[in-house]
Scaffold this motif. Structure first.
Motif, PDB file in Angstrom:
ATOM      1  N   GLU A  93       1.016  -1.149   0.039  1.00 54.17           N
ATOM      2  CA  GLU A  93      -0.290   0.183  -0.111  1.00 54.17           C
ATOM      3  C   GLU A  93       1.392   1.062   0.488  1.00 54.17           C
ATOM      4  O   GLU A  93      -0.130   2.342   0.377  1.00 54.17           O
ATOM      5  N   CYS A  94       2.338   1.492  -0.157  1.00 59.00           N
ATOM      6  CA  CYS A  94       3.438   2.221  -0.422  1.00 59.00           C
ATOM      7  C   CYS A  94       2.962   3.173  -1.656  1.00 59.00           C
ATOM      8  O   CYS A  94       1.967   2.588  -2.477  1.00 59.00           O
ATOM      9  N   GLN A 102      -2.462   2.399  -9.841  1.00 63.34           N
ATOM     10  CA  GLN A 102      -3.260   3.200 -10.736  1.00 63.34           C
ATOM     11  C   GLN A 102      -1.998   3.951 -11.932  1.00 63.34           C
ATOM     12  O   GLN A 102      -2.774   5.395 -12.629  1.00 63.34           O
ATOM     13  N   ASN A 103      -1.518   3.962 -11.987  1.00 59.51           N
ATOM     14  CA  ASN A 103      -0.337   3.948 -12.812  1.00 59.51           C
ATOM     15  C   ASN A 103      -0.416   5.950 -12.904  1.00 59.51           C
ATOM     16  O   ASN A 103      -0.887   5.856 -13.860  1.00 59.51           O
ATOM     17  N   ARG A 104      -0.312   6.202 -12.348  1.00 61.46           N
ATOM     18  CA  ARG A 104      -0.418   7.200 -12.198  1.00 61.46           C
ATOM     19  C   ARG A 104       1.033   8.155 -10.878  1.00 61.46           C
ATOM     20  O   ARG A 104       1.756   7.099 -10.308  1.00 61.46           O
ATOM     21  N   PRO A 127       7.269   8.640  -6.534  1.00 67.90           N
ATOM     22  CA  PRO A 127       7.179   7.806  -7.891  1.00 67.90           C
ATOM     23  C   PRO A 127       6.531   7.643  -9.073  1.00 67.90           C
ATOM     24  O   PRO A 127       5.569   8.644  -8.427  1.00 67.90           O
ATOM     25  N   THR A 128       7.034   7.258 -10.345  1.00 68.31           N
ATOM     26  CA  THR A 128       6.283   8.202 -11.712  1.00 68.31           C
ATOM     27  C   THR A 128       6.133   6.806 -12.226  1.00 68.31           C
ATOM     28  O   THR A 128       7.524   6.060 -12.305  1.00 68.31           O
ATOM     29  N   PRO A 129       5.090   6.850 -13.114  1.00 67.35           N
ATOM     30  CA  PRO A 129       5.106   5.088 -13.669  1.00 67.35           C
ATOM     31  C   PRO A 129       6.020   6.084 -15.284  1.00 67.35           C
ATOM     32  O   PRO A 129       5.791   6.284 -15.614  1.00 67.35           O
ATOM     33  N   GLU A 133       7.312   3.967 -25.338  1.00 66.85           N
ATOM     34  CA  GLU A 133       6.777   3.834 -26.902  1.00 66.85           C
ATOM     35  C   GLU A 133       5.069   4.268 -26.888  1.00 66.85           C
ATOM     36  O   GLU A 133       4.278   5.467 -27.630  1.00 66.85           O
ATOM     37  N   GLY A 134       4.490   3.079 -27.032  1.00 61.40           N
ATOM     38  CA  GLY A 134       2.522   3.047 -26.875  1.00 61.40           C
ATOM     39  C   GLY A 134       2.365   3.231 -25.873  1.00 61.40           C
ATOM     40  O   GLY A 134       1.130   2.743 -26.144  1.00 61.40           O
ATOM     41  N   GLY A 135       2.473   3.722 -24.507  1.00 59.80           N
ATOM     42  CA  GLY A 135       2.007   4.038 -23.714  1.00 59.80           C
ATOM     43  C   GLY A 135       2.045   2.773 -22.829  1.00 59.80           C
ATOM     44  O   GLY A 135       1.087   3.253 -21.999  1.00 59.80           O
ATOM     45  N   ARG A 136       2.198   1.809 -23.443  1.00 58.53           N
ATOM     46  CA  ARG A 136       2.001   0.273 -22.273  1.00 58.53           C
ATOM     47  C   ARG A 136       2.863   0.845 -20.618  1.00 58.53           C
ATOM     48  O   ARG A 136       4.414   0.858 -21.206  1.00 58.53           O
ATOM     49  N   LEU A 137       2.250   0.597 -19.901  1.00 58.13           N
ATOM     50  CA  LEU A 137       3.003   1.098 -18.210  1.00 58.13           C
ATOM     51  C   LEU A 137       4.320  -0.333 -18.369  1.00 58.13           C
ATOM     52  O   LEU A 137       3.959  -1.461 -18.714  1.00 58.13           O
ATOM     53  N   VAL A 138       5.689   0.310 -17.696  1.00 58.81           N
ATOM     54  CA  VAL A 138       6.186  -0.527 -17.934  1.00 58.81           C
ATOM     55  C   VAL A 138       7.554  -0.985 -17.349  1.00 58.81           C
ATOM     56  O   VAL A 138       8.394  -1.790 -16.743  1.00 58.81           O
TER      57      VAL A 138
END
Length: 347
Positions: A93-94, A102-104, A127-129, A133-138
């Motif tokens: 929960e950190c 939440q991808n934000r 923390p930063t997602p 290049e396609g916008g997929r979370l990596v």
């Protein structure tokens, strides 16, 4: 070290870290160069994959966490986490977990990290997602900024503000009591009496300020109040007793009491003649934590106690009563002998 960074420095380092981690996550020949860059930054920085497994951490993370994390651990490089109010914060929960789930980005939050040795650090995470290049979370990158010194400074400021408020209220109460107890037959007499008592209080406040409000020296209070009457050789006044650090209420009351006794002695008692002598001493043994003895001699002869209670006597009695103290007087032929006993006053 990060406590010394301003918000603009944090933002710059954070952007560098984000760009470096993004390029590192993307792979390629420059990956090692950018990881070297992250290692060189003074901030604790680590990265995870999209599931939250740690993929990289720099040396500053080891120093920050007080431990060596392992690649593949989940969410955090820290050992234990807490909310600012002391509530345990599970790693899943950190802020880093929230950022990935939440991808934000997560901003403007604080947490407390506990090291294996039991020491704790207040910090702000960034923390930063990371996306391809396609916008997929990596994955994600996180920077941990130590704000322990900042929080301690804020706590000291809060305590100082409380202390100033407490001292101001205390001083106002003493001043009001002095005003109520000051009597005179003419406006000029009232002004002179009240101004002298205010000067005694002001002197105590100066002593407290010089000691950074750790206490006022009893010996200094007595010496400064009696200095105008000491004479060229200083032998007409004897002061004896171990020096004590007095809290505000007690210091202010004793200063005013000594001022009034000295004023009366200068008008009618031992300090009114060059041959007069005064001894003031104190002790802390016995039932009372503090007992002051005031003895005058070789002044004008005292044939009998005064038939009229002077204004100064009334003020001293009233001030001592506010501390639940006691005062006794004996008008001996050689001069006034006075004893003031004060209970334990800590506020």
């Amino acid at each position: 070290m990060l406590d010394l960074l301003g918000h603009s420095d944090e933002a710059r380092i954070g952007e560098i870290a984000r760009q470096a981690a993004s390029r590192s996550a993307a792979g390629g020949d420059s990956e090692r160069r950018f990881r070297d860059l992250l290692q060189a930054l003074p901030a604790a920085i680590y990265t995870t994959d999209a599931e939250g497994r740690i993929t990289f951490f720099n040396q500053a993370c080891i120093e920050f966490a007080g431990r060596s994390p392992k690649i593949g651990e989940m969410w955090c490089v820290t050992w234990k986490l807490y909310l600012p109010d002391g509530t345990p914060l599970p790693h899943d929960e950190c802020p880093m977990a929230v950022a990935l789930k939440q991808n934000r980005p997560v901003r403007d939050v604080e947490a407390v990290a506990e090291r294996p040795d039991g020491s704790r650090i207040c910090f702000m995470p960034y923390p930063t997602p990371l996306r391809d290049e396609g916008g997929r979370l990596v994955g994600a990158v996180n920077m941990l900024v130590d704000i322990t010194a900042r929080k301690q400074a804020e706590q000291r400021m809060m305590l100082l503000a409380y202390e100033v408020d407490h001292r101001s209220n205390n001083l106002l109460a003493v001043t009001q009591a002095m005003l109520r107890l000051t009597k005179a037959e003419t406006a000029a007499e009232f002004q002179a009496a009240f101004q002298g008592r205010l000067s005694a209080l002001a002197n105590v406040q100066r002593l407290f300020s010089e000691s950074r409000w750790t206490g006022a020296s009893l010996k200094t209070i007595v010496e400064e109040e009696l200095r105008p009457y000491a004479g060229a050789d200083g032998e007409r006044i004897s002061i004896a007793g171990d020096d004590l650090r007095l809290p505000a209420t007690l210091a202010q009351s004793i200063a005013v009491a000594v001022h009034e006794l000295a004023t009366n002695a200068a008008k009618y008692g031992a300090l009114s003649t060059p041959s007069g002598r005064l001894e003031i001493r104190w002790e802390t043994n016995g039932a009372d934590p503090l007992v002051l003895h005031w003895s005058e001699r070789d002044g004008p002869p005292v044939n009998e106690p005064p038939t009229r209670k002077g204004f100064g006597i009334g003020a001293v009695d009233g001030i001592i009563r506010t501390l639940r103290g006691r005062i006794t007087r004996q008008w001996k032929p050689e001069g006034l002998v006075c004893q003031m006993a004060f209970p334990d006053v800590t506020k």
